[in-house]
Design an enzyme around this catalytic site. Structure first.
Site, PDB file in Angstrom:
ATOM      1  N   TYR A 273     -10.497   5.878 -11.228  1.00 41.59           N
ATOM      2  CA  TYR A 273      -9.992   6.619  -9.312  1.00 41.59           C
ATOM      3  C   TYR A 273      -9.849   7.693  -9.584  1.00 41.59           C
ATOM      4  O   TYR A 273      -8.598   8.184  -8.768  1.00 41.59           O
ATOM      5  CB  TYR A 273     -10.111   5.930  -8.402  1.00 41.59           C
ATOM      6  CG  TYR A 273      -9.387   4.340  -8.701  1.00 41.59           C
ATOM      7  CD1 TYR A 273      -9.300   3.507  -8.497  1.00 41.59           C
ATOM      8  CD2 TYR A 273      -7.691   4.610  -9.434  1.00 41.59           C
ATOM      9  CE1 TYR A 273      -8.655   2.133  -7.719  1.00 41.59           C
ATOM     10  CE2 TYR A 273      -7.092   3.672  -8.997  1.00 41.59           C
ATOM     11  CZ  TYR A 273      -7.615   2.207  -8.844  1.00 41.59           C
ATOM     12  OH  TYR A 273      -6.355   1.467  -8.939  1.00 41.59           O
TER      13      TYR A 273
ATOM     14  N   ARG B  52      -6.494   4.111 -14.159  1.00 42.60           N
ATOM     15  CA  ARG B  52      -6.263   5.011 -13.333  1.00 42.60           C
ATOM     16  C   ARG B  52      -7.254   5.608 -13.296  1.00 42.60           C
ATOM     17  O   ARG B  52      -8.112   6.159 -12.983  1.00 42.60           O
ATOM     18  CB  ARG B  52      -5.865   4.870 -13.033  1.00 42.60           C
ATOM     19  CG  ARG B  52      -4.697   2.851 -12.580  1.00 42.60           C
ATOM     20  CD  ARG B  52      -3.381   3.218 -12.181  1.00 42.60           C
ATOM     21  NE  ARG B  52      -3.344   3.928 -10.817  1.00 42.60           N
ATOM     22  CZ  ARG B  52      -3.505   5.054 -10.623  1.00 42.60           C
ATOM     23  NH1 ARG B  52      -2.883   5.672 -11.048  1.00 42.60           N
ATOM     24  NH2 ARG B  52      -3.331   4.898  -9.309  1.00 42.60           N
TER      25      ARG B  52
ATOM     26  N   TYR C 271      -0.564  -1.183 -11.923  1.00 40.77           N
ATOM     27  CA  TYR C 271      -2.112  -1.216 -12.518  1.00 40.77           C
ATOM     28  C   TYR C 271      -2.104  -0.886 -13.282  1.00 40.77           C
ATOM     29  O   TYR C 271      -3.386   0.806 -13.769  1.00 40.77           O
ATOM     30  CB  TYR C 271      -2.870  -0.088 -11.298  1.00 40.77           C
ATOM     31  CG  TYR C 271      -2.210  -0.781 -10.292  1.00 40.77           C
ATOM     32  CD1 TYR C 271      -3.039  -2.279  -9.009  1.00 40.77           C
ATOM     33  CD2 TYR C 271      -1.861   0.001  -8.706  1.00 40.77           C
ATOM     34  CE1 TYR C 271      -3.227  -2.550  -8.483  1.00 40.77           C
ATOM     35  CE2 TYR C 271      -1.044  -0.903  -7.992  1.00 40.77           C
ATOM     36  CZ  TYR C 271      -1.706  -2.497  -7.332  1.00 40.77           C
ATOM     37  OH  TYR C 271      -1.689  -2.684  -6.534  1.00 40.77           O
TER      38      TYR C 271
ATOM     39  N   CYS D 116     -14.924   5.201 -27.098  1.00 43.37           N
ATOM     40  CA  CYS D 116     -16.418   5.664 -26.848  1.00 43.37           C
ATOM     41  C   CYS D 116     -16.865   5.715 -25.420  1.00 43.37           C
ATOM     42  O   CYS D 116     -18.198   4.894 -25.048  1.00 43.37           O
ATOM     43  CB  CYS D 116     -16.717   4.995 -28.160  1.00 43.37           C
ATOM     44  SG  CYS D 116     -16.338   5.299 -29.280  1.00 43.37           S
ATOM     45  N   GLU D 117     -16.440   7.032 -24.540  1.00 46.78           N
ATOM     46  CA  GLU D 117     -16.715   7.247 -23.790  1.00 46.78           C
ATOM     47  C   GLU D 117     -16.544   8.184 -23.122  1.00 46.78           C
ATOM     48  O   GLU D 117     -15.134   8.660 -22.909  1.00 46.78           O
ATOM     49  CB  GLU D 117     -16.251   6.045 -22.518  1.00 46.78           C
ATOM     50  CG  GLU D 117     -16.833   4.385 -22.834  1.00 46.78           C
ATOM     51  CD  GLU D 117     -17.755   3.940 -21.604  1.00 46.78           C
ATOM     52  OE1 GLU D 117     -18.782   4.894 -21.797  1.00 46.78           O
ATOM     53  OE2 GLU D 117     -17.948   2.812 -21.735  1.00 46.78           O
TER      54      GLU D 117
ATOM     55  N   GLY E 162       0.535  -1.308   0.043  1.00 44.05           N
ATOM     56  CA  GLY E 162       0.198   0.179   0.003  1.00 44.05           C
ATOM     57  C   GLY E 162       0.640   1.552   0.424  1.00 44.05           C
ATOM     58  O   GLY E 162       0.184   2.251  -0.565  1.00 44.05           O
TER      59      GLY E 162
ATOM     60  N   PRO F 122       4.159  -4.914  -1.232  1.00 37.52           N
ATOM     61  CA  PRO F 122       4.547  -4.102  -2.112  1.00 37.52           C
ATOM     62  C   PRO F 122       4.528  -4.052  -3.564  1.00 37.52           C
ATOM     63  O   PRO F 122       4.234  -4.620  -3.931  1.00 37.52           O
ATOM     64  CB  PRO F 122       5.910  -3.456  -1.596  1.00 37.52           C
ATOM     65  CG  PRO F 122       6.611  -4.329  -1.770  1.00 37.52           C
ATOM     66  CD  PRO F 122       5.777  -5.716  -1.271  1.00 37.52           C
ATOM     67  N   GLY F 123       2.982  -3.687  -3.734  1.00 44.21           N
ATOM     68  CA  GLY F 123       3.550  -3.547  -5.368  1.00 44.21           C
ATOM     69  C   GLY F 123       3.756  -2.218  -6.387  1.00 44.21           C
ATOM     70  O   GLY F 123       4.826  -1.956  -6.781  1.00 44.21           O
ATOM     71  N   ARG F 124       3.103  -1.578  -6.009  1.00 41.59           N
ATOM     72  CA  ARG F 124       2.793   0.483  -6.647  1.00 41.59           C
ATOM     73  C   ARG F 124       4.410   1.043  -6.759  1.00 41.59           C
ATOM     74  O   ARG F 124       5.001   0.934  -7.370  1.00 41.59           O
ATOM     75  CB  ARG F 124       1.638   1.027  -5.534  1.00 41.59           C
ATOM     76  CG  ARG F 124       1.633   2.120  -6.995  1.00 41.59           C
ATOM     77  CD  ARG F 124       0.893   3.506  -6.498  1.00 41.59           C
ATOM     78  NE  ARG F 124      -0.913   2.441  -5.560  1.00 41.59           N
ATOM     79  CZ  ARG F 124      -1.750   2.773  -6.108  1.00 41.59           C
ATOM     80  NH1 ARG F 124      -1.554   3.505  -7.051  1.00 41.59           N
ATOM     81  NH2 ARG F 124      -2.863   2.467  -6.091  1.00 41.59           N
TER      82      ARG F 124
HETATM   83  C1  LIG Z   1      -3.088  -4.908  -4.164  1.00 44.74           C
HETATM   84  C2  LIG Z   1      -2.895  -5.408  -2.845  1.00 44.74           C
HETATM   85  C3  LIG Z   1      -1.258  -5.510  -2.251  1.00 44.74           C
HETATM   86  C4  LIG Z   1      -0.645  -3.945  -2.609  1.00 44.74           C
HETATM   87  O1  LIG Z   1      -0.592  -2.764  -3.021  1.00 44.74           O
HETATM   88  P1  LIG Z   1       0.007  -1.808  -3.104  1.00 44.74           P
HETATM   89  O2  LIG Z   1      -0.461  -0.789  -3.091  1.00 44.74           O
HETATM   90  O3  LIG Z   1      -0.045  -1.745  -4.690  1.00 44.74           O
HETATM   91  O4  LIG Z   1       1.060  -1.736  -2.484  1.00 44.74           O
HETATM   92  C5  LIG Z   1      -1.013  -5.841  -1.336  1.00 44.74           C
HETATM   93  N1  LIG Z   1      -1.879  -6.532  -0.817  1.00 44.74           N
HETATM   94  C6  LIG Z   1      -2.876  -7.223  -1.035  1.00 44.74           C
HETATM   95  C7  LIG Z   1      -4.026  -8.542  -0.146  1.00 44.74           C
HETATM   96  C8  LIG Z   1      -3.348  -6.305  -1.540  1.00 44.74           C
HETATM   97  O5  LIG Z   1      -4.590  -6.572  -2.153  1.00 44.74           O
END
Ligand SMILES: *Cc1c(COP(=O)(O)O)cnc(C)c1O
Length: 415
Positions: free
Chosen positions: A316, A312, A371, A342-343, A239, A274-276
């Site tokens: 949002y 994205r 994402y 077309c939106e 997150g 971590p992803g983002r």
């Molecule tokens: C999406 C998700 C993440 C990654 O979130 P980021 O904001 O991209 O770091 C981690 N854990 C869970 C369970 C998720 O669904």
């Protein structure tokens, strides 16, 4: 810190000119910088220093096999939310034993698949899911390692579509229920408690809500251990936010310090998902200008990437920086950058100050690594973009552009 820089007026990904790259592979194209991804992975990993921890990259942020393979090589584990994502991790050479499986709607077929691979942990989100996992474990004569995903009931202070820790959220279970579930699971022969899990939301720009949530989660972990549950892993989710335009998210060091402070006296191995923060600023979406037009007193720049390629902004209201690939002199003006879909919501950037680009010029939509491609669709009959991984002077197409024939694969026109 990223490795997208102008060189003699032309934006480069590491040693590769995005102008040349677009001429070679076309547009729209996602371009990732491997050096940027590696740097972000190292910074996050090293922020935990010698404390026992495991970085589990969140595959849903961007799941290309080449990215997963690099991360696996550097020692990353993974966080998946479906059997499909787990299959991706395996295909890329990732270690299922260092992988956790989250999500409110796992099917028993997905659970069985994951258990057979030797998945590290299931993050369970309801009482009924726990019963299903027990059934699967007994059927396969194994004990499925699990954590209960706790919903700490905090407001992460992020966009409502990406907050997951509110009491009304569909994710996780409240503390009192979580405790009851661990107690019940002791008598279930298909299960083995391995950890406690939480994830309060995405694009976090403040650490207060996370600290509050983790104090409670760490408290639960200690209570459960004291009761004799054989826990090892404390999964604090992902997150951490990134800078898209002018946000000021905490550094990975401050984030890690918050996590470490909250979990210090648990003796747990801390899992982070971590992803983002790893991949967001390691990718751009390269797009070409098609037309300019005026509408209702506004100047519109129509480009060849749309909301099907990068959802994205429409989903949002996300604001990505949009920059010209070749810097131009001239008076800037306020424009809307719009896609061909077309939106009315297919607007990639509203009220952007740009020197009005001409048809054929290239723009780079920054911060598109997370994402972006993973949410791309073929809406409006549009093949999904190519993906390119740059490493130094080398640019490798790691997913070829979809062809229109790919779009009706599996369909039947017969009468
Ligand atoms: C999406 C998700 C993440 C990654 O979130 P980021 O904001 O991209 O770091 C981690 N854990 C869970 C369970 C998720 O669904």
């Amino acid at each position: 810190m990223d490795h997208f820089r102008p060189v003699r007026g032309v934006l480069h990904a590491e040693g590769v000119s995005l102008e040349r790259l677009a001429a070679r592979v076309g547009t729209p194209t996602y371009v990732y910088s491997e050096a940027t991804l590696r740097r972000h992975y190292r910074v996050v990993d090293q922020a935990f220093g010698g404390a026992p921890h495991l970085v589990c990259y969140s595959v849903k942020a961007s799941g290309n096999l080449a990215l997963l393979a690099s991360l696996a090589r550097w020692g990353s584990g993974f966080d998946v939310v479906s059997g499909g994502e787990l299959a991706r991790v395996l295909a890329a050479g990732g270690d299922p034993g260092r992988t956790v499986f989250a999500g409110v709607g796992k099917t028993e077929a997905e659970m069985a698949f994951a258990l057979r691979t030797g998945i590290g942990m299931f993050n369970v989100e309801s009482a009924e899911e726990l019963e299903a996992l027990d059934r699967v474990g007994r059927r396969l004569r194994r004990r499925a390692p699990f954590a209960i995903r706790v919903n700490p009931g905090v407001d992460a202070g992020t966009h409502r579509h990406i907050s997951t820790g509110l009491p009304t959220s569909k994710f996780g279970v409240p503390f009192e229920e979580a405790r009851r579930l661990y107690t019940r699971a002791r008598r279930m022969r298909g299960l083995r408690a391995r950890g406690v899990d939480c994830h309060i939301g995405s694009q976090l720009t403040r650490l207060g809500p996370l600290a509050a949530a983790l104090r409670q989660v760490a408290g639960l972990y200690r209570v459960l251990r004291a009761e004799g549950h054989p826990l090892e892993w404390l999964d604090v989710g992902g997150g951490l936010g990134i800078r898209y335009r002018d946000e000021e998210p905490p550094s990975p060091d401050r984030w890690a310090a918050t996590v470490r402070a909250a979990t210090r006296d648990t003796e747990a191995t801390v899992l982070v998902e971590p992803g983002r923060v790893l991949v967001g600023n390691a990718g751009v979406l390269l797009t070409r200008v098609l037309y300019r037009k005026r509408a209702g007193g506004r100047t519109l720049v129509v480009v060849d990437a749309g909301m099907n390629d990068l959802l994205r902004p429409a989903l949002y209201g996300a604001e990505h920086a949009i920059v010209p690939v070749r810097a131009r002199r001239g008076r800037s003006r306020v424009v809307d950058v719009v896609g061909p879909v077309c939106e009315s919501t297919d607007v990639l950037g509203r009220d952007r100050r740009l020197v009005l680009p001409e048809a054929g010029e290239l723009l780079a939509i920054r911060g598109a690594g997370a994402y972006g491609m993973s949410m791309a669709s073929t809406y409006n009959g549009r093949p999904r973009p190519a993906e390119v991984l740059v490493s130094g002077k080398r640019a490798r197409v790691v997913r070829r552009r979809e062809r229109v024939e790919d779009l009706w694969r599996g369909e039947a026109a017969g009468r």
